[in-house]
Design an enzyme around this catalytic site. Structure first.
Site, mmCIF file in Angstrom:
data_model
loop_
_atom_site.group_PDB
_atom_site.id
_atom_site.type_symbol
_atom_site.label_atom_id
_atom_site.label_comp_id
_atom_site.label_asym_id
_atom_site.label_seq_id
_atom_site.Cartn_x
_atom_site.Cartn_y
_atom_site.Cartn_z
ATOM 1 N N SER A 163 0.799 -1.170 -0.048
ATOM 2 C CA SER A 163 -0.070 -0.097 0.010
ATOM 3 C C SER A 163 0.853 1.207 -0.050
ATOM 4 O O SER A 163 1.791 1.505 -0.997
ATOM 5 C CB SER A 163 -0.935 0.002 1.069
ATOM 6 O OG SER A 163 -1.933 0.992 1.152
ATOM 7 N N HIS A 367 -7.607 -5.224 -0.302
ATOM 8 C CA HIS A 367 -6.207 -4.490 -0.135
ATOM 9 C C HIS A 367 -5.490 -5.439 1.513
ATOM 10 O O HIS A 367 -4.231 -5.441 1.225
ATOM 11 C CB HIS A 367 -6.683 -2.916 0.608
ATOM 12 C CG HIS A 367 -5.514 -2.176 0.359
ATOM 13 N ND1 HIS A 367 -5.045 -2.023 -0.670
ATOM 14 C CD2 HIS A 367 -5.165 -1.458 1.330
ATOM 15 C CE1 HIS A 367 -3.879 -0.904 -0.309
ATOM 16 N NE2 HIS A 367 -3.974 -0.651 1.016
#
Ligand SMILES: *[C@@H]1O[C@H](CO)[C@@H](O)[C@H](O)[C@H]1NC(C)=O
Ligand SMILES: *[C@@H]1O[C@H](CO)[C@@H](O)[C@H](O)[C@H]1NC(C)=O
Ligand SMILES: *[C@@H]1O[C@H](CO)[C@@H](O)[C@H](O)[C@H]1NC(C)=O
Length: 397
Positions: A163, A367
């Site tokens: 990320s 994610h």
């Protein structure tokens, strides 16, 4: 009662609840691995603590020179992210077991970077929070990389980012291309660079924040989603493994980043709530919103007056991705609100040295699955290890 008295009581209660959470080195020790704690002070005064797993208990005799790997966490996260899945399934331990010298980075403003020796009143001062991921990329990361290379005597290391750890990889190498020499490979898990195809249900709200300079100014330079011991305590009660509310906690964790906790290792939930969110600045959040709105990968937008002073132009300049020369692998999932396939492919097309674009073959992959899925070892860790091994083999031949 007097406000001060309340604050003192809150402070004591907050400290007392610290008992409910462990730090990265405490967790690593509990998991039976050796751990070292290291600290750097950045050129602008931030004191950042980060960690090393120098070897694995699985080795009786350790090799002298081992490949070094640096794992860089995401937004509102910390070094904790890499070890919560336990000794068998966490990437950090899998790397140590494969013979890597593993370093776990931290960024200013998270729970391991809350001091600054140059700013009066430290984190209580808005000056402390006057940064975005640009400073994490351009100051914190190179300071940690240089420190690690010096300690290990190695010329370069492998980089793994999740990320924001992928955002800062791209920002660093774009702005300081000399770091191409210090990074052997980049493994980007859920790359967040171009964001305009982001599919989060919250996306339509973001322009409201980013486009209103008054709101940006108002929320600028504060601590954003800090780790609190209260939350850790609450999580350890409400999110405990066998509670009915565990499912609610899981859904909350996934709400913003990809809504399908189906792959989650539910045992982790109390550990996640005990360590996350781990703190950040509002500037990091705003910088992402700016890029979501602009559709580019640009430096921080301070508004046209300060932009002129900082950059000599009305608009913030783009990061020059063509400066990135490190062989880079991109790993993405198809249910990731923050990293869409289209945006990942665009990033791949702008990088000059892509080793592979790896789609995780689970349609619901989101994610946080890159770090916390029940099958993270099979779907992420082993592919990453294989990819590193093949690079190392190629170099040796
Ligand atoms: C789930 O998390 C627990 C707690 O960290 C860990 O011990 C276990 O190995 C994990 N299981 C899987 C399959 O990832
Ligand atoms: C040590 O080096 C040998 C040969 O290069 C390799 O096969 C082995 O996996 C290494 N062990 C560790 C602990 O790195
Ligand atoms: C970006 O970097 C490349 C070299 O890596 C250079 O040729 C190009 O001019 C740069 N572009 C800009 C806009 O600075």
């Amino acid at each position: 009662m007097d406000l001060v008295v309340w604050l003192v009581i809150l402070g004591i209660a907050n400290s007392a609840t610290a008992l409910f959470k462990l730090s990265t080195p405490e967790i690593i020790k509990q998991d039976g691995y050796p751990v070292e704690t290291h600290e750097i002070i950045t050129s602008d005064g931030y004191e950042i603590t980060f960690f090393r797993i120098p070897t694995s208990p699985k080795f009786e005799v350790d090799n002298k020179t081992k490949p070094v790997v640096l794992a860089v966490h995401g937004f509102i996260s910390s070094s904790d992210v890499w070890i919560l899945s336990g000794p068998d399934n966490s990437l950090a331990y899998n790397l140590a077991d494969a013979g890597f010298d593993v370093w776990l980075s931290n960024a200013r403003g998270n729970s391991y970077g809350l001091k600054n020796n140059k700013i009066l009143f430290g984190r209580l001062s808005p000056r402390f929070w006057d940064f975005s991921w640009n400073e994490i990329a351009n100051i914190d990361l190179p300071a940690q990389i240089d420190y690690i290379l010096e300690k290990t005597g190695q010329p370069a290391l492998h980089y793994i980012g999740h990320s924001q750890g992928t955002t800062s990889y791209c920002a660093l190498l774009s702005d300081q291309p000399e770091y191409n020499e210090k990074i052997l490979t980049g493994s980007l898990l859920s790359p967040v660079v171009f964001m305009d195809n982001m599919d989060s249900p919250f996306a339509p709200l973001l322009p409201l924040i980013g486009n209103a300079p008054a709101i940006s100014a108002l929320i600028g330079n504060f601590e954003f989603l800090p780790q609190t011991n209260f939350l850790a305590l609450f999580g350890s009660v409400a999110c405990r493994e066998k509670s009915i509310t565990n499912a609610i906690c899981s859904n909350v964790i996934f709400l913003a980043a990809g809504f399908d906790p189906g792959n989650l290792n539910y045992t982790l939930v109390p550990k996640i709530t005990a360590t996350h969110p781990a703190g950040s600045s509002t500037g990091q959040f705003l910088h992402y919103i700016q890029n979501y709105i602009s559709g580019g990968f640009n430096h921080y937008d301070y508004g046209f007056i300060k932009n002129r002073l900082k950059y000599g132009s009305k608009d913030p300049p783009a990061y020059n991705l063509s400066n990135i020369k490190v062989p880079t692998s991109l790993y993405y999932g198809n249910n990731d609100y923050l990293s869409s396939q289209i945006d990942v492919q665009r990033l791949a097309s702008e990088l000059s040295n892509v080793r592979e674009v790896h789609e995780i073959d689970v349609p619901t992959w989101n994610h946080f699955d890159f770090v916390w899925a029940i099958n993270v070892k099979e779907k992420v860790n082993i592919p990453v290890l294989n990819s590193l091994a093949s690079f190392i083999d190629q170099q040796n031949n």
